[in-house]
Scaffold this motif. Sequence first.
Motif, short mmCIF file in Angstrom:
data_model
loop_
_atom_site.label_atom_id
_atom_site.label_comp_id
_atom_site.label_asym_id
_atom_site.label_seq_id
_atom_site.Cartn_x
_atom_site.Cartn_y
_atom_site.Cartn_z
N ASP A 121 0.84 -9.39 -3.23
CA ASP A 121 2.03 -9.74 -4.02
C ASP A 121 2.40 -11.19 -3.71
O ASP A 121 2.66 -11.54 -2.55
N VAL A 138 -4.00 -1.92 -4.11
CA VAL A 138 -2.85 -2.76 -4.44
C VAL A 138 -3.14 -4.20 -4.00
O VAL A 138 -3.34 -4.46 -2.81
N GLY A 196 8.65 -1.92 6.83
CA GLY A 196 8.54 -1.71 5.39
C GLY A 196 7.11 -1.58 4.93
O GLY A 196 6.79 -1.94 3.79
N GLN A 197 6.25 -1.06 5.81
CA GLN A 197 4.82 -1.04 5.51
C GLN A 197 4.46 -0.20 4.29
O GLN A 197 3.44 -0.43 3.65
N ARG A 198 5.31 0.77 3.97
CA ARG A 198 5.01 1.60 2.80
C ARG A 198 5.21 0.82 1.49
O ARG A 198 4.82 1.31 0.43
N ARG A 199 5.81 -0.34 1.57
CA ARG A 199 6.01 -1.18 0.40
C ARG A 199 5.15 -2.45 0.57
O ARG A 199 5.52 -3.36 1.31
N PRO A 200 3.99 -2.51 -0.06
CA PRO A 200 3.09 -3.65 0.11
C PRO A 200 3.75 -5.01 -0.14
O PRO A 200 3.39 -6.00 0.50
N ALA A 201 4.69 -5.05 -1.06
CA ALA A 201 5.35 -6.33 -1.37
C ALA A 201 6.09 -6.89 -0.15
O ALA A 201 6.16 -8.10 0.05
N VAL A 202 6.68 -5.97 0.67
CA VAL A 202 7.40 -6.39 1.87
C VAL A 202 6.42 -6.99 2.88
O VAL A 202 6.66 -8.05 3.47
#
Length: 619
Positions: free
Chosen positions: A291, A288, A147-153
Amino acid sequence: MKRPLWRDRRRQPAVLDRSTVLNWTERISSVTHLFASLEYLTRGRDRRRGGANNWAVNRRTFEAHAPRLTRALDLVADDRVVTALHVSRAAAAAALWLPLNRRQRVAANAVLTGSQAALHAQHLYGSDGADQVSFLVQALTTVARAGQRRPAVVDACLWFVSLQSVLSYTVSGWAKLPSETWRSGRALPGITRTLTYGDPQVWQLMRRYPRLTKLTAHGVLAMECAFPLAYAARGRPAPYLLAAAGAFHLVNARVMGLGRFFWAFTSTYPAVAYTTRPRERTGDATGVRRDDTLPAMAAAAGLALFAAGQVARIRRRRMIERGRGDERTFTTAAGNVLSYRYAGQPADPGAEAPVLLLESGMAATAEHWERIAAPLGTRFTTVTYQRAGYGASRYRGTGEYQFESMVDDLVDLTRHVAGERPVILVGHSLGGYLALLAAERLAGQVRGVALVDSSHPAELRRSLRQAEGGKALTSTLAIMPGSLRAGFGSMLPRAAWVDRLPESVRQLALAQYRDPELWAAARREWKVVQERFEDEAAELPPIDVSLVVVTAGATARTDAVQADLHDEFAAAAPRSERHVIEDADHDEILTDAARAEEVVKILTAFVDDVMEPGVEGDR
């Protein structure tokens, strides 16, 4: 005047990039997998017949609980499959140090996670905390890469690794803290003297410099217990704590041979450094920031669990206060308020009829006696009670607790419930020794004492098994009251003896078992009991009454010294008899229906015998 650029740069720490943190987390963790597989590949004899990890032996552990899973594991148990998995695991670990793209890193992490899961059953012996930590880290980095494209993950995974690391150190430190062996500094020489983790040179060095050894032990405790401070003061303590922990593992690798621990735990350090930094000093190339949803959710869940735990604790306390509805109270000379009850309705409450008073062991309650008290109560006036601090009883003492306080309360209660009537004292475990001391104080009124798998004042000095059990009990009692007051009572596993009791008292007994006041009382008692039992001058009190000694068969079988001590009880009395309840353990002798029935028959015959006219306890 404008501030020089170089000074601004010096004062502003660099932004910690989540991608860099993830790279180093998975790479350092992969070293643990690499070393583990190389070890297994070079030690194939462990998997062959006679080896510690031979599948023909290990599969029995799984087959008893999960036969379908066992059949699937049989496919993996083939030596060629095991070898192929280890080779692929080693290759994937090495590959993570190469400049791979995201998909390739996902694949390498997945291989490490999946192969370790598949191989776990093949290597039950030899696995340790390093394998557990490395599996957790690699599994989370697999999720983070996917899920690296989603920093929150990614941030959620890094937060999980960081919190788990801090929790591991903290729990380890606080678990050691109650141990007198650690606080005194004796733990480190003891470890280095063992065959598994020993080092003769280091052991000799520690013996030569005991003060330095004690200081080192205290340093380990301080580092581990203080690990949550990594999040304090905007993360300023974190580098120092991580450096100390890393040095600790490095020394362990040299002295104790725990090399994989160094790589497993240091793989969590990048995540700790990342999550302890101020949020504005984290992020990535796109700007970014970190999170922090996961720790916020964890904190909220923690508060909710704490509140639920407090509600459950209050409800349990109310149930304990209500009791069974027929309890009475008595205030002793010391001011303690004791809760007691009569079991059954004896047919003959006349002045010559005996009163049986049952005394419990440590960390045990009156409900332990239910299978014995109820049938005895149909023939004799039978009384059970809670010692001060247990159940609904209240400890009102001030100042330092004394061993004699328990005996004083027992004597006061006996005089209250018996009046001028003859008394038979029945004691289990510590209660047996207390009954003997009370009988000495109640000379002339006590006609007999029954010892049910009783404690002996010399057991800690003469029985290695009891001495080791005493050390474990010290550690347990140090943490139990605080843990239960914090609301963790519902997490305390349901003790096996609870479900052996009659169903009518199980919930009450369970509430008492999970009540912090019971454990606080036991801790208070154990301190003085341990001092008494370790004192060379502690001997049996004079025994001038008839005695029946009932021993749990498992006690006699597993600890011959205990059987000898019980023989000493019988030999010290003017008139005595010995009984062994075969295969019963220390709790089952009271709580198992069949074994308790045997004890009831023995006690009934004993009471009838000592109450016969002309029986005065002479040999």
